[in-house]
Design a protein around this motif. Structure first.
Motif, PDB file in Angstrom:
ATOM      1  N   LEU A 184      -2.810   4.428  -3.607  1.00  0.00           N
ATOM      2  CA  LEU A 184      -3.396   4.366  -2.358  1.00  0.00           C
ATOM      3  C   LEU A 184      -2.304   5.124  -1.279  1.00  0.00           C
ATOM      4  O   LEU A 184      -2.686   6.106  -0.788  1.00  0.00           O
ATOM      5  CB  LEU A 184      -3.826   2.919  -2.541  1.00  0.00           C
ATOM      6  CG  LEU A 184      -4.963   2.679  -0.834  1.00  0.00           C
ATOM      7  CD1 LEU A 184      -6.023   3.951  -0.423  1.00  0.00           C
ATOM      8  CD2 LEU A 184      -5.163   1.369  -0.524  1.00  0.00           C
TER       9      LEU A 184
ATOM     10  N   ILE B  12       0.756  -0.839  -0.081  1.00  0.00           N
ATOM     11  CA  ILE B  12      -0.239   0.024  -0.365  1.00  0.00           C
ATOM     12  C   ILE B  12       1.358   1.291   0.242  1.00  0.00           C
ATOM     13  O   ILE B  12       0.502   2.388  -0.716  1.00  0.00           O
ATOM     14  CB  ILE B  12      -1.371  -0.122   1.172  1.00  0.00           C
ATOM     15  CG1 ILE B  12      -1.918  -1.202   0.887  1.00  0.00           C
ATOM     16  CG2 ILE B  12      -1.431   1.621   1.673  1.00  0.00           C
ATOM     17  CD1 ILE B  12      -3.082  -1.490   2.318  1.00  0.00           C
TER      18      ILE B  12
ATOM     19  N   GLN C 155     -10.648   7.233   0.045  1.00  0.00           N
ATOM     20  CA  GLN C 155      -9.031   6.593   0.254  1.00  0.00           C
ATOM     21  C   GLN C 155      -9.178   6.276   1.856  1.00  0.00           C
ATOM     22  O   GLN C 155      -8.209   4.985   1.678  1.00  0.00           O
ATOM     23  CB  GLN C 155      -8.373   7.740  -0.283  1.00  0.00           C
ATOM     24  CG  GLN C 155      -8.070   8.215  -1.777  1.00  0.00           C
ATOM     25  CD  GLN C 155      -6.920   7.187  -2.186  1.00  0.00           C
ATOM     26  OE1 GLN C 155      -6.734   5.798  -2.158  1.00  0.00           O
ATOM     27  NE2 GLN C 155      -6.493   7.866  -3.169  1.00  0.00           N
TER      28      GLN C 155
ATOM     29  N   VAL D 218     -10.775   3.012   2.247  1.00  0.00           N
ATOM     30  CA  VAL D 218     -10.910   1.855   1.653  1.00  0.00           C
ATOM     31  C   VAL D 218      -9.244   1.189   2.755  1.00  0.00           C
ATOM     32  O   VAL D 218      -9.352  -0.274   2.715  1.00  0.00           O
ATOM     33  CB  VAL D 218     -10.263   1.854   0.341  1.00  0.00           C
ATOM     34  CG1 VAL D 218      -9.880   1.418  -0.433  1.00  0.00           C
ATOM     35  CG2 VAL D 218     -11.390   1.628  -0.775  1.00  0.00           C
ATOM     36  N   ALA D 219      -8.605   2.195   2.918  1.00  0.00           N
ATOM     37  CA  ALA D 219      -7.045   2.348   3.502  1.00  0.00           C
ATOM     38  C   ALA D 219      -7.559   1.633   5.196  1.00  0.00           C
ATOM     39  O   ALA D 219      -7.528   0.389   5.853  1.00  0.00           O
ATOM     40  CB  ALA D 219      -7.093   3.801   4.022  1.00  0.00           C
TER      41      ALA D 219
END
Length: 324
Positions: free
Chosen positions: A179, A174, A203, A206-207
């Motif tokens: 991202l 990652i 963002q 999702v993280a």
């Protein structure tokens, strides 16, 4: 690959890590105490690496990861008692934690700084209180799981090693992805990142969902490791504090930082709990203040500087004429 702050060949570092774990396995598993410490280290590395995705990369300090850890632990415990093999409960635990994290992360991640931190404390405490009142989950008494033949042995060691290494690899991947770049831009300046085309809300969610899934897996592993889950432990605020402490000690926003911080924290925890059990939280609080005041970058950047200095000195010695 950025590990301590410089660039290193990724395959060499991960190959050495896998080799070290494999070589140490027979020695560590043979002794119950070292086996337990190894499994605690694997658990801490996985949890710290997961927390670092949102706390280090995006700069959103979360005190609510204990809620995700507890969801993963209880998902495995309840399914295991219902007859599902514990290994098969792990994907469900990850999915449940990811879904729960996305559910409360979506509104909370719209906040920044101390407002987000306070909101996550509220979520964690509300989750703990709710589970305390939930009779199918054992209420405040928790759940006791059946003893496995290999409890504390080789299978759990391998499972923990895979979990820790997988979490670090996900973190590294990652960090080097679009991202990751978006998260770092968000950490530096959210408004500038949004103006540059970064979808800030997406963002972050999702993280956070990825971090929640890894945390849920760690919770599932914890349930299989301890064979007992209770709300005060798996949803406890001290767990959230320890995650912040581990990453800050090691180096926030780096890949190696959570590994170093998890190791240092485990050593200190064993010493402090044995010597000062009544004031261990106060001791950890003092350590946290000391790190923030005197070494805010953590150990990873400091080791990177020491390594760069050593390499420079070696190169000078290798030149014709010695140190000239």
């Amino acid at each position: 690959m950025t590990v301590f702050g410089g660039r290193r060949p990724a395959w060499r570092l991960w190959a050495l890590a896998v080799l070290a774990v494999a070589l140490a396995a027979p020695i560590l598993v043979a002794n119950p105490y070292t086996s337990r410490l190894s499994q605690l280290l694997f658990l801490n590395v996985a949890l710290a690496s997961a927390w670092n995705l949102i706390g280090g990369f995006a700069g959103q300090i979360s005190f609510g990861n204990s809620s995700l850890f507890g969801v993963g632990a209880y998902a495995t415990a309840m399914l295991w008692l219902a007859g599902v093999p514990p290994l098969l409960t792990m994907p469900v635990a990850a999915a449940a934690a990811a879904a729960y994290g996305a559910a409360w992360g979506w509104p909370c991640l719209r906040l920044r700084g101390p407002y987000f931190a306070i909101a996550t404390i509220g979520v964690a405490e509300a989750t703990r209180i709710a589970v305390n009142q939930f009779d199918p989950a054992g209420g405040a008494s928790g759940l006791t799981l059946p003893i496995e033949q290999d409890a504390g042995g080789g299978a759990l060691y391998v499972m923990g090693a895979v979990l820790a290494l997988g979490s670090v690899l996900v973190s590294d991947r990652i960090r080097r992805s679009r991202l990751g770049l978006g998260l770092f831009a968000l950490r530096e300046d959210a408004q500038a990142a949004a103006a540059s085309g970064v979808n800030v809300a997406r963002q972050q969610v999702v993280a956070f969902a990825i971090a929640a899934a890894l945390t849920g897996l760690a919770g599932s592993y914890y349930a299989q490791f301890t064979l007992y889950v209770v709300p005060e432990k798996v949803f406890g605020f001290d767990l959230s504090i320890s995650l912040v402490l581990m990453v800050l000690v090691g180096g926030i926003g780096t890949v190696a930082g959570p590994i170093l911080g998890a190791a240092v924290y485990l050593i200190l925890e064993q010493f402090v709990l044995a010597s000062l059990p009544d004031i261990h939280l106060a001791m950890f609080g003092l350590l946290l203040m000391g790190i923030v005041l005197f070494e805010p970058g953590g150990l990873a950047p400091r080791l990177a500087q020491a390594g760069s200095g050593a390499r420079s000195l070696i190169r000078r010695w290798r030149r014709p004429g010695g140190t000239s």
